[in-house]
Design a protein around this motif. Structure first.
Motif, PDB file in Angstrom:
ATOM      1  N   ASN A  28      46.593  49.316  22.851  1.00 13.29           N
ATOM      2  CA  ASN A  28      46.950  49.276  24.466  1.00 13.29           C
ATOM      3  C   ASN A  28      46.050  49.889  25.066  1.00 13.29           C
ATOM      4  OD1 ASN A  28      49.612  48.958  23.057  1.00 13.29           O
ATOM      5  ND2 ASN A  28      49.982  50.952  22.754  1.00 13.29           N
ATOM      6  N   LEU A  29      44.782  49.414  25.018  1.00  9.69           N
ATOM      7  CA  LEU A  29      43.633  49.698  26.201  1.00  9.69           C
ATOM      8  C   LEU A  29      43.337  48.477  26.798  1.00  9.69           C
ATOM      9  CD1 LEU A  29      41.116  51.906  24.111  1.00  9.69           C
ATOM     10  CD2 LEU A  29      42.937  52.632  25.817  1.00  9.69           C
ATOM     11  N   VAL A  30      44.322  48.170  28.011  1.00  4.59           N
ATOM     12  CA  VAL A  30      44.341  47.133  28.696  1.00  4.59           C
ATOM     13  C   VAL A  30      43.551  47.316  30.063  1.00  4.59           C
ATOM     14  CG1 VAL A  30      45.625  45.369  30.003  1.00  4.59           C
ATOM     15  CG2 VAL A  30      46.413  46.391  27.723  1.00  4.59           C
ATOM     16  N   VAL A  31      42.487  46.772  30.112  1.00  3.34           N
ATOM     17  CA  VAL A  31      41.696  47.309  31.524  1.00  3.34           C
ATOM     18  C   VAL A  31      41.574  45.868  32.590  1.00  3.34           C
ATOM     19  CG1 VAL A  31      39.626  48.317  32.302  1.00  3.34           C
ATOM     20  CG2 VAL A  31      40.797  48.989  30.209  1.00  3.34           C
ATOM     21  N   PRO A  32      41.477  46.112  33.591  1.00  2.00           N
ATOM     22  CA  PRO A  32      41.134  45.013  34.608  1.00  2.00           C
ATOM     23  C   PRO A  32      39.550  44.811  34.440  1.00  2.00           C
ATOM     24  CG  PRO A  32      41.739  46.640  35.702  1.00  2.00           C
ATOM     25  CD  PRO A  32      42.197  47.211  34.398  1.00  2.00           C
ATOM     26  N   VAL A  33      39.129  43.523  33.782  1.00  2.00           N
ATOM     27  CA  VAL A  33      37.757  43.262  33.693  1.00  2.00           C
ATOM     28  C   VAL A  33      37.725  41.691  33.987  1.00  2.00           C
ATOM     29  CG1 VAL A  33      37.310  45.324  32.239  1.00  2.00           C
ATOM     30  CG2 VAL A  33      37.836  43.159  31.149  1.00  2.00           C
ATOM     31  N   ARG A  34      36.308  41.409  33.956  1.00  2.00           N
ATOM     32  CA  ARG A  34      36.151  39.788  33.879  1.00  2.00           C
ATOM     33  C   ARG A  34      35.952  39.556  32.300  1.00  2.00           C
ATOM     34  NH1 ARG A  34      32.492  41.609  37.993  1.00  2.00           N
ATOM     35  NH2 ARG A  34      33.131  41.042  39.920  1.00  2.00           N
ATOM     36  N   GLY A  50      33.487  47.168  44.855  1.00  2.00           N
ATOM     37  CA  GLY A  50      32.332  47.337  44.078  1.00  2.00           C
ATOM     38  C   GLY A  50      32.441  47.144  42.440  1.00  2.00           C
ATOM     39  N   LEU A  51      33.768  47.303  41.959  1.00  2.00           N
ATOM     40  CA  LEU A  51      34.174  46.898  40.728  1.00  2.00           C
ATOM     41  C   LEU A  51      34.451  45.483  40.296  1.00  2.00           C
ATOM     42  CD1 LEU A  51      36.155  49.986  39.886  1.00  2.00           C
ATOM     43  CD2 LEU A  51      33.759  49.721  39.136  1.00  2.00           C
ATOM     44  N   GLY A  52      34.115  44.695  41.580  1.00  2.00           N
ATOM     45  CA  GLY A  52      34.440  43.222  41.561  1.00  2.00           C
ATOM     46  C   GLY A  52      35.789  42.724  41.678  1.00  2.00           C
ATOM     47  N   ARG A  53      36.857  43.917  42.055  1.00  2.00           N
ATOM     48  CA  ARG A  53      38.063  43.494  42.197  1.00  2.00           C
ATOM     49  C   ARG A  53      38.457  43.193  43.914  1.00  2.00           C
ATOM     50  NH1 ARG A  53      40.179  48.775  38.987  1.00  2.00           N
ATOM     51  NH2 ARG A  53      38.692  48.259  37.057  1.00  2.00           N
ATOM     52  N   MET A  92      27.703  45.287  33.092  1.00  2.00           N
ATOM     53  CA  MET A  92      28.619  46.547  33.131  1.00  2.00           C
ATOM     54  C   MET A  92      28.577  47.231  34.602  1.00  2.00           C
ATOM     55  SD  MET A  92      29.652  46.442  30.387  1.00  2.00           S
ATOM     56  CE  MET A  92      30.498  48.131  30.192  1.00  2.00           C
ATOM     57  N   ALA A  93      27.306  47.250  35.167  1.00  2.00           N
ATOM     58  CA  ALA A  93      27.164  47.878  36.741  1.00  2.00           C
ATOM     59  C   ALA A  93      28.251  47.042  37.569  1.00  2.00           C
ATOM     60  CB  ALA A  93      25.798  47.643  37.185  1.00  2.00           C
ATOM     61  N   ALA A  94      28.529  45.841  37.440  1.00  2.00           N
ATOM     62  CA  ALA A  94      29.491  44.998  38.540  1.00  2.00           C
ATOM     63  C   ALA A  94      30.786  45.632  37.893  1.00  2.00           C
ATOM     64  CB  ALA A  94      29.258  43.532  38.022  1.00  2.00           C
ATOM     65  N   HIS A  95      31.144  46.115  36.931  1.00  2.00           N
ATOM     66  CA  HIS A  95      32.470  46.554  36.538  1.00  2.00           C
ATOM     67  C   HIS A  95      32.565  48.238  36.795  1.00  2.00           C
ATOM     68  CE1 HIS A  95      32.675  42.832  34.102  1.00  2.00           C
ATOM     69  NE2 HIS A  95      34.059  43.009  34.362  1.00  2.00           N
ATOM     70  N   PRO A 155      38.495  39.535  37.942  1.00  2.00           N
ATOM     71  CA  PRO A 155      38.886  40.534  37.187  1.00  2.00           C
ATOM     72  C   PRO A 155      40.393  40.245  36.675  1.00  2.00           C
ATOM     73  CG  PRO A 155      37.923  41.547  38.609  1.00  2.00           C
ATOM     74  CD  PRO A 155      37.980  40.308  39.228  1.00  2.00           C
ATOM     75  N   VAL A 156      40.906  40.339  35.225  1.00  4.13           N
ATOM     76  CA  VAL A 156      42.222  40.301  35.059  1.00  4.13           C
ATOM     77  C   VAL A 156      42.353  41.288  34.072  1.00  4.13           C
ATOM     78  CG1 VAL A 156      42.376  37.852  35.545  1.00  4.13           C
ATOM     79  CG2 VAL A 156      41.626  38.542  33.266  1.00  4.13           C
ATOM     80  N   PRO A 157      43.749  41.977  33.892  1.00  2.00           N
ATOM     81  CA  PRO A 157      43.947  42.781  32.840  1.00  2.00           C
ATOM     82  C   PRO A 157      43.644  42.271  31.545  1.00  2.00           C
ATOM     83  CG  PRO A 157      45.954  42.968  34.290  1.00  2.00           C
ATOM     84  CD  PRO A 157      44.852  41.585  34.603  1.00  2.00           C
ATOM     85  N   THR A 158      42.866  42.974  30.642  1.00  2.00           N
ATOM     86  CA  THR A 158      42.516  42.350  29.314  1.00  2.00           C
ATOM     87  C   THR A 158      42.702  43.158  28.315  1.00  2.00           C
ATOM     88  OG1 THR A 158      40.648  41.214  30.508  1.00  2.00           O
ATOM     89  CG2 THR A 158      40.495  41.379  28.128  1.00  2.00           C
TER      90      THR A 158
END
Length: 448
Positions: free
Chosen positions: A340-346, A203-206, A423-426, A309-312
């Motif tokens: 240091n806010l690394v989040v897996p996103v597109r 659901g989060l695209g991962r 944002m909903a896709a994330h 998605p990749v850590p960004t």
């Protein structure tokens, strides 16, 4: 009715919320009830009956011995010797003595009370019982008319066995069965948690690929159904992306030809050609606007589904967007970003959202500020501007597609719609508020 609701609410709060906790509770409650019933039946019924019969047997032997001694006082020594040998009771007669008045220690169980009641019923007199007189015997003193009968009764004639052994067996078996049930339920719950985690990531695209069916038959069926659904959705997205790529090529090809035709038109020499120059520039600007609109429409329809998605590092991403905004003519007042806010996103999709919002702020106000912080399990990206803002009554409408809110500056009406969908896709959301700068505050929320 109110009391019933209150009781139900209290029970709900006391009950565990997890599936594993409730499953273990379903196993534990019948097990405990069964053990308690078994303990009560043995300890409260069978043990009482056996203890009473043993006490009655010992007191009956003593009654026979006392009656024999009183009727044949000349043969007292012989009778006492025979009684010791045949009944395994150590009997001594103390003439002229009185009963011990000190309190005797009480033994946990019905044996003490049963023996006392049996003595009172048979001899019609109180007695003294010392359960700790010797290691293997119980001292019993019975008052007679001319003295006290002192008896050491072997414990095996009064005690059916240590009750702690039965309790230990009950508790040990319950713990063993509960551990086995916990291991089994834990294995089933792990399969359910794995399925829930895969559904959440999808659901989060991962897209983590198909999951291996494990656990009970129903959980395996659910995992297979999820894998089939995931494959269908991925196939649909791939087909739609391919179609949209063709549509993009077909739409942009004639626009490119028009742009080349206008570029090759002679605009020098004659007066008529010079007069056509402003019209040609307007046509070129219209073609550029059409290309931008087509790109916006295709991005909205495509939904950024092809990006993984990749850590960004969100702080770095915000600074890059702010630098691009300054080069485009905007004014960034401040950037407050936690590190240091690394989040897996597109990253490209999030960049598009930020650029879109920053461009809106630049067109309608000019000045803006960015902030990035962690709020619990969510990451909040905030953009404030000093523009005219959006009225409270219109904030729900601006998220509808092709509902332009950009005013005289123009626009496709898809900026906030695309931002909401990305944002909903994330697994996040977009919230509109009033800005301290006097304009609009846009809060982007992403799961950690």
């Amino acid at each position: 009715m109110r009391v019933a609701r209150l009781t139900e609410r209290v029970i709900r709060r006391l009950l565990p919320r997890s599936f594993q906790g409730r499953s273990l509770l379903i196993v534990l409650m019948p097990l405990l009830i069964t053990q308690i019933v078994a303990l009560q039946l043995f300890y409260g019924n069978y043990l009482n009956v056996v203890s009473r019969r043993l006490a009655d047997g010992v007191v009956s032997d003593l009654s026979f011995i006392v009656d024999s001694v009183e009727h044949m006082p000349a043969q007292r020594d012989w009778l006492v010797t025979q009684a010791r040998w045949r009944t395994q009771l150590e009997i001594d007669f103390h003439p002229g003595e009185t009963l011990t008045t000190k309190n005797a220690p009480f033994v946990l169980g019905p044996m003490d009370e049963d023996l006392t009641n049996a003595v009172r019923r048979v001899f019609d007199a109180p007695c003294y019982i010392d359960w700790k007189a010797t290691k293997q015997g119980v001292r019993l003193e019975i008052p007679l008319r001319d003295g006290v009968l002192d008896v050491i009764v072997p414990r095996k004639r009064l005690d059916v066995g240590p009750i702690w052994l039965f309790v230990a067996w009950e508790v040990g078996s319950a713990i063993l069965l509960f551990i086995v049930a916990g291991l089994f339920v834990g294995k089933q719950v792990r399969a359910v948690r794995r399925l829930a985690k895969a559904a959440e990531n999808f659901g989060l695209g991962r897209d983590d690929g198909p999951i291996r069916p494990q656990g009970a038959l129903e959980v395996r069926k659910a995992a297979l159904a999820f894998n089939r659904m995931q494959a269908r959705v991925n196939r649909f997205v791939a087909q739609r992306t391919a179609v949209l790529a063709g549509v993009s090529h077909d739409l942009r090809t004639p626009l490119t030809r028009l742009r080349l035709t206008l570029a090759m038109m002679p605009v020098e020499g004659s007066v008529e050609a010079q007069e056509l120059r402003p019209d040609i520039d307007d046509m070129v600007a219209d073609i550029a606007e059409m290309e931008r609109l087509i790109g916006s429409y295709l991005s909205f329809a495509r939904g950024e589904g092809e990006e993984e998605p990749v850590p960004t590092d969100l702080a770095t991403l915000i600074r890059d967007v702010a630098a691009d905004t300054v080069r485009a003519g905007g004014e960034v007042l401040a950037i407050h970003a936690e590190q240091n806010l690394v989040v897996p996103v597109r990253p490209d999709a999030i960049r598009r959202v930020l650029i879109n919002l920053a461009e809106n702020a630049r067109r309608h106000g000019g000045r803006m500020s960015f902030s990035l912080r962690q709020a619990g399990r969510m990451i909040e990206i905030t953009l404030d501007d000093d523009g005219p803002g959006i009225a409270q009554s219109r904030r729900k409408d601006v998220f509808r597609a092709f509902n332009s809110t950009s005013g005289p500056e123009g626009g496709s009406g898809l900026g906030l719609t695309i931002a909401r969908d990305i944002m909903a896709a994330h697994g996040g959301s977009v919230v509109l508020r009033n800005s301290p700068l006097g304009g609009l505050r846009v809060v982007l929320k992403l799961p950690r």
